[in-house]
Design an enzyme around this catalytic site. Structure first.
Site, PDB file in Angstrom:
ATOM      1  N   CYS A 113      71.941  13.138 -11.064  1.00 34.84           N
ATOM      2  CA  CYS A 113      72.743  14.369 -10.875  1.00 34.84           C
ATOM      3  C   CYS A 113      74.086  14.323 -11.588  1.00 34.84           C
ATOM      4  O   CYS A 113      74.841  15.299 -11.534  1.00 34.84           O
ATOM      5  CB  CYS A 113      72.983  14.617  -9.388  1.00 34.84           C
ATOM      6  SG  CYS A 113      71.466  14.781  -8.461  1.00 34.84           S
ATOM      7  N   HIS A 162      79.154  16.977  -5.063  1.00 40.45           N
ATOM      8  CA  HIS A 162      77.721  17.072  -5.353  1.00 40.45           C
ATOM      9  C   HIS A 162      77.035  17.312  -4.003  1.00 40.45           C
ATOM     10  O   HIS A 162      77.334  16.610  -3.025  1.00 40.45           O
ATOM     11  CB  HIS A 162      77.222  15.788  -6.008  1.00 40.45           C
ATOM     12  CG  HIS A 162      75.728  15.684  -5.997  1.00 40.45           C
ATOM     13  ND1 HIS A 162      74.931  16.649  -6.577  1.00 40.45           N
ATOM     14  CD2 HIS A 162      74.882  14.777  -5.434  1.00 40.45           C
ATOM     15  CE1 HIS A 162      73.657  16.318  -6.384  1.00 40.45           C
ATOM     16  NE2 HIS A 162      73.598  15.200  -5.700  1.00 40.45           N
ATOM     17  N   GLU A 170      67.637  15.723 -15.262  1.00 41.63           N
ATOM     18  CA  GLU A 170      66.748  14.583 -14.994  1.00 41.63           C
ATOM     19  C   GLU A 170      65.314  15.103 -14.906  1.00 41.63           C
ATOM     20  O   GLU A 170      64.452  14.466 -14.317  1.00 41.63           O
ATOM     21  CB  GLU A 170      67.155  13.854 -13.727  1.00 41.63           C
ATOM     22  CG  GLU A 170      67.256  14.723 -12.500  1.00 41.63           C
ATOM     23  CD  GLU A 170      67.725  13.950 -11.278  1.00 41.63           C
ATOM     24  OE1 GLU A 170      66.924  13.153 -10.771  1.00 41.63           O
ATOM     25  OE2 GLU A 170      68.876  14.153 -10.848  1.00 41.63           O
TER      26      GLU A 170
HETATM   27  P1  HMG Z   1      65.835  12.036   7.709  1.00 38.60           P
HETATM   28  O1  HMG Z   1      64.790  11.031   7.927  1.00 38.60           O
HETATM   29  O2  HMG Z   1      65.488  13.443   7.928  1.00 38.60           O
HETATM   30  O3  HMG Z   1      67.165  11.629   8.529  1.00 38.60           O
HETATM   31  O4  HMG Z   1      66.367  11.873   6.232  1.00 38.60           O
HETATM   32  P2  HMG Z   1      67.563  11.764  10.047  1.00 38.60           P
HETATM   33  O5  HMG Z   1      66.405  11.546  10.949  1.00 38.60           O
HETATM   34  O6  HMG Z   1      68.731  10.849  10.154  1.00 38.60           O
HETATM   35  O7  HMG Z   1      68.023  13.302  10.273  1.00 38.60           O
HETATM   36  C1  HMG Z   1      68.978  13.902   9.485  1.00 38.60           C
HETATM   37  C2  HMG Z   1      70.024  14.566  10.377  1.00 38.60           C
HETATM   38  O8  HMG Z   1      69.407  15.555  11.192  1.00 38.60           O
HETATM   39  C3  HMG Z   1      70.737  13.609  11.347  1.00 38.60           C
HETATM   40  O9  HMG Z   1      72.088  14.020  11.418  1.00 38.60           O
HETATM   41  C4  HMG Z   1      70.050  13.891  12.677  1.00 38.60           C
HETATM   42  O10 HMG Z   1      70.843  13.590  13.806  1.00 38.60           O
HETATM   43  C5  HMG Z   1      69.823  15.391  12.561  1.00 38.60           C
HETATM   44  P3  HMG Z   1      73.259  13.000  11.035  1.00 38.60           P
HETATM   45  O11 HMG Z   1      73.172  11.876  11.966  1.00 38.60           O
HETATM   46  O12 HMG Z   1      72.976  12.531   9.616  1.00 38.60           O
HETATM   47  O13 HMG Z   1      74.494  13.815  11.136  1.00 38.60           O
HETATM   48  N1  HMG Z   1      68.794  15.927  13.435  1.00 38.60           N
HETATM   49  C6  HMG Z   1      68.919  17.084  14.104  1.00 38.60           C
HETATM   50  N2  HMG Z   1      69.923  17.988  14.178  1.00 38.60           N
HETATM   51  C7  HMG Z   1      69.736  19.107  14.961  1.00 38.60           C
HETATM   52  N3  HMG Z   1      68.590  19.341  15.652  1.00 38.60           N
HETATM   53  C8  HMG Z   1      67.560  18.467  15.615  1.00 38.60           C
HETATM   54  C9  HMG Z   1      67.706  17.281  14.813  1.00 38.60           C
HETATM   55  N4  HMG Z   1      66.897  16.229  14.541  1.00 38.60           N
HETATM   56  C10 HMG Z   1      67.573  15.407  13.700  1.00 38.60           C
HETATM   57  N5  HMG Z   1      66.441  18.718  16.301  1.00 38.60           N
HETATM   58  C11 HMG Z   1      67.704  12.141   4.312  1.00 38.60           C
HETATM   59  C12 HMG Z   1      67.552  12.485   5.770  1.00 38.60           C
HETATM   60  C13 HMG Z   1      68.961  12.779   3.767  1.00 38.60           C
HETATM   61  C14 HMG Z   1      67.806  10.620   4.147  1.00 38.60           C
HETATM   62  C15 HMG Z   1      66.451  12.675   3.548  1.00 38.60           C
HETATM   63  O14 HMG Z   1      66.464  14.085   3.588  1.00 38.60           O
HETATM   64  C16 HMG Z   1      66.369  12.235   2.114  1.00 38.60           C
HETATM   65  O15 HMG Z   1      65.858  11.159   1.798  1.00 38.60           O
HETATM   66  N6  HMG Z   1      66.863  13.082   1.160  1.00 38.60           N
HETATM   67  C17 HMG Z   1      66.839  12.797  -0.256  1.00 38.60           C
HETATM   68  C18 HMG Z   1      67.929  11.804  -0.662  1.00 38.60           C
HETATM   69  C19 HMG Z   1      69.315  12.392  -0.603  1.00 38.60           C
HETATM   70  O16 HMG Z   1      69.502  13.594  -0.602  1.00 38.60           O
HETATM   71  N7  HMG Z   1      70.355  11.510  -0.633  1.00 38.60           N
HETATM   72  C20 HMG Z   1      71.721  11.956  -0.614  1.00 38.60           C
HETATM   73  C21 HMG Z   1      72.664  10.984  -1.342  1.00 38.60           C
HETATM   74  S1  HMG Z   1      72.040  10.527  -2.950  1.00 38.60           S
HETATM   75  C22 HMG Z   1      72.359  11.935  -3.946  1.00 38.60           C
HETATM   76  O17 HMG Z   1      73.062  12.812  -3.572  1.00 38.60           O
HETATM   77  C23 HMG Z   1      71.675  11.999  -5.277  1.00 38.60           C
HETATM   78  C24 HMG Z   1      70.511  12.955  -5.389  1.00 38.60           C
HETATM   79  O18 HMG Z   1      70.974  14.291  -5.450  1.00 38.60           O
HETATM   80  C25 HMG Z   1      69.635  12.632  -6.600  1.00 38.60           C
HETATM   81  C26 HMG Z   1      70.307  12.537  -7.968  1.00 38.60           C
HETATM   82  O19 HMG Z   1      71.399  11.992  -8.156  1.00 38.60           O
HETATM   83  O20 HMG Z   1      69.615  12.951  -8.930  1.00 38.60           O
HETATM   84  C27 HMG Z   1      69.578  12.873  -4.177  1.00 38.60           C
END
Ligand code: HMG
Length: 405
Positions: A116, A238, A84
């Site tokens: 992906c 993935h 991509e």
């Molecule tokens: P975020 O705002 O960082 O989410 O976004 P959050 O605030 O919910 O925190 C993430 C986790 O960290 C949570 O754990 C928190 O509790 C924890 P969870 O509840 O999920 O188990 N946390 C902590 N842990 C320990 N110590 C701390 C602490 N603070 C918080 N101090 C998000 C997270 C994944 C949404 C963001 O990184 C993002 O937008 N990523 C990009 C999109 C993505 O990867 N999506 C995955 C599915 S889609 C996919 O796989 C396709 C893709 O590869 C693209 C393609 O196909 O080409 C992306």
């Protein structure tokens, strides 16, 4: 379809020479490092310097593959690049790679795009193609994952390529062809408009889309094969970030534990999935190659020889399209230890600071001149810039024309 066995015959990984520690990014972003280390499960992130690009990464992975496993170039009749991160609106990355490697003209050459899922689309097409002929197909996943600086997605970036030879009578992994466990849905969970270099992502929604696709493909897989989680030895996903693989595994565990008794979640997760994730933790998301990076991680894990074992593989591409594949490892697989390219590249990497990461991003976007960076990463192929609208690549940096971004 024929009764011939088809699947992955050989595999090689390319990882860029530079990496950033997520702790340094957390510090710059004013975030607790454990959010990235534990919350997302990452550790380091591969950083692509501006004199490399998705073409050079794909060519590096394919060159190593052909050379390490003595692949006769004349036997390759198809090259598909899953990506991509296109570099041209018309000319596919596969065409550049075909030229850089000097592959035969009697060859189909094209890119497959669906976020992906692209490399898996190429892989499934190549399996069908190889089932009826003795030629081999070269499938390469190559991508650079870029999100905006200080966005939630930033700590999930990465870069790398995985090249695979697909053939009949494969010596690595036989893939079942009679299963059609696919799923698609038109959603805007993650996308990159042509005028942007970084993805637009609805993070939480993307997680839901991923898990829905997983449930649907898994149900189809179960119906078609009569198999379930307990019948598999390994389950690879993935991996946009390592914690996602845990969330995915936990979702299937929840479904299955309603029907049968299973070992404790943390044990079974580690044995089937977690053991392979160390590579993704080191590299970050490489989009189309992330699933296959986990496969390389599994092959390179000390004390694991997956010979004759069954592996489920879940491929997901935002947008979205997903597929659940079933593979069976062939005989002794210890020959992969130290041979996928993973250990070699990771052991020679150089750590960069957060400030250097920002500079590299700016150079890649053409905002600062390249000569403000000291490069010299030892990769064989270099991206040399654009001359008369044509992207120029070279394999001897001393003779390369000057870079003009
Ligand atoms: P975020 O705002 O960082 O989410 O976004 P959050 O605030 O919910 O925190 C993430 C986790 O960290 C949570 O754990 C928190 O509790 C924890 P969870 O509840 O999920 O188990 N946390 C902590 N842990 C320990 N110590 C701390 C602490 N603070 C918080 N101090 C998000 C997270 C994944 C949404 C963001 O990184 C993002 O937008 N990523 C990009 C999109 C993505 O990867 N999506 C995955 C599915 S889609 C996919 O796989 C396709 C893709 O590869 C693209 C393609 O196909 O080409 C992306």
């Amino acid at each position: 379809m024929t009764d011939r066995e088809v699947g992955i015959d050989a595999l090689s990984v390319y990882i860029p020479h530079f990496y950033l520690d997520l702790k340094d990014m957390a510090q710059a972003n004013g975030v607790d490092p454990d959010k990235y280390y534990v919350g997302l499960g990452g550790k380091h992130m591969a950083i692509l310097p501006p004199d490399e690009d998705p073409v050079t990464m794909a060519a590096e992975a394919a060159k190593a593959l052909v050379e390490s496993w003595n692949i006769d170039k004349k036997s390759i009749g198809m090259v598909i690049v899953g990506t991509e991160s296109s570099v041209d609106g018309a000319k596919p990355i596969a065409s550049f790679v075909h030229g850089l490697l000097g592959l035969p003209t009697e060859c189909r050459v094209f890119d497959a795009q669906h976020a992906c899922y692209g490399a898996t689309a190429g892989l499934t097409m190549a399996l069908n193609w190889c089932a009826t002929r003795d030629k081999k197909a070269l499938i390469i996943a190559t991508d650079v994952a870029r999100y905006d600086v200080r966005s939630a997605g930033e700590p999930t970036q990465g870069a790398g390529a995985v090249a695979m030879v697909i053939s009949s009578n494969p010596s690595l992994l036989k893939i079942r062809q009679d299963i059609d466990a696919a799923y698609s849905n038109h959603v805007f969970d993650f996308f990159r408009p042509l005028y942007r270099s970084t993805a637009v992502v609805d993070g939480k929604f993307s997680l839901e889309c991923y898990l829905t696709a997983l449930e649907c493909t898994y149900e189809r897989f179960k119906k078609q094969t009569g198999l379930n989680l307990s019948d598999l030895d390994f389950l690879l996903f993935h991996v946009p970030f390592p914690k996602m693989a845990y969330k995915a595994f936990a979702r299937l565990y929840e479904i299955e534990s309603k029907e049968r008794s299973l070992p404790p979640l943390s044990d079974i997760f580690e044995d089937m999935t977690g053991c392979a994730l160390w590579a993704n933790r080191e590299v970050g998301n490489i989009y189309s190659g992330s699933l296959y990076l986990a496969l390389a991680g599994l092959l390179e894990t000390p004390n694991i020889n997956p010979a004759t074992k069954k592996v489920g593989m879940f491929s997901y591409g935002s947008g979205c399209c997903a597929e659940f594949l079933l593979g069976e490892f062939k005989g002794d697989q210890t020959r992969w230890k130290g041979k996928t390219g993973l250990i070699g590249h990771l052991s020679k990497r150089v750590k960069i600071s957060y400030e250097e990461y920002i500079k590299i991003r700016e150079a890649y976007e053409g905002k600062i001149p390249l000569n403000t960076l000291s490069l010299g990463n030892g990769s064989y192929y270099k991206y040399c810039g654009i001359i008369e609208h044509k992207r120029i690549y070279d394999n001897s940096s001393s003779d390369a024309p000057p870079m003009s971004t």
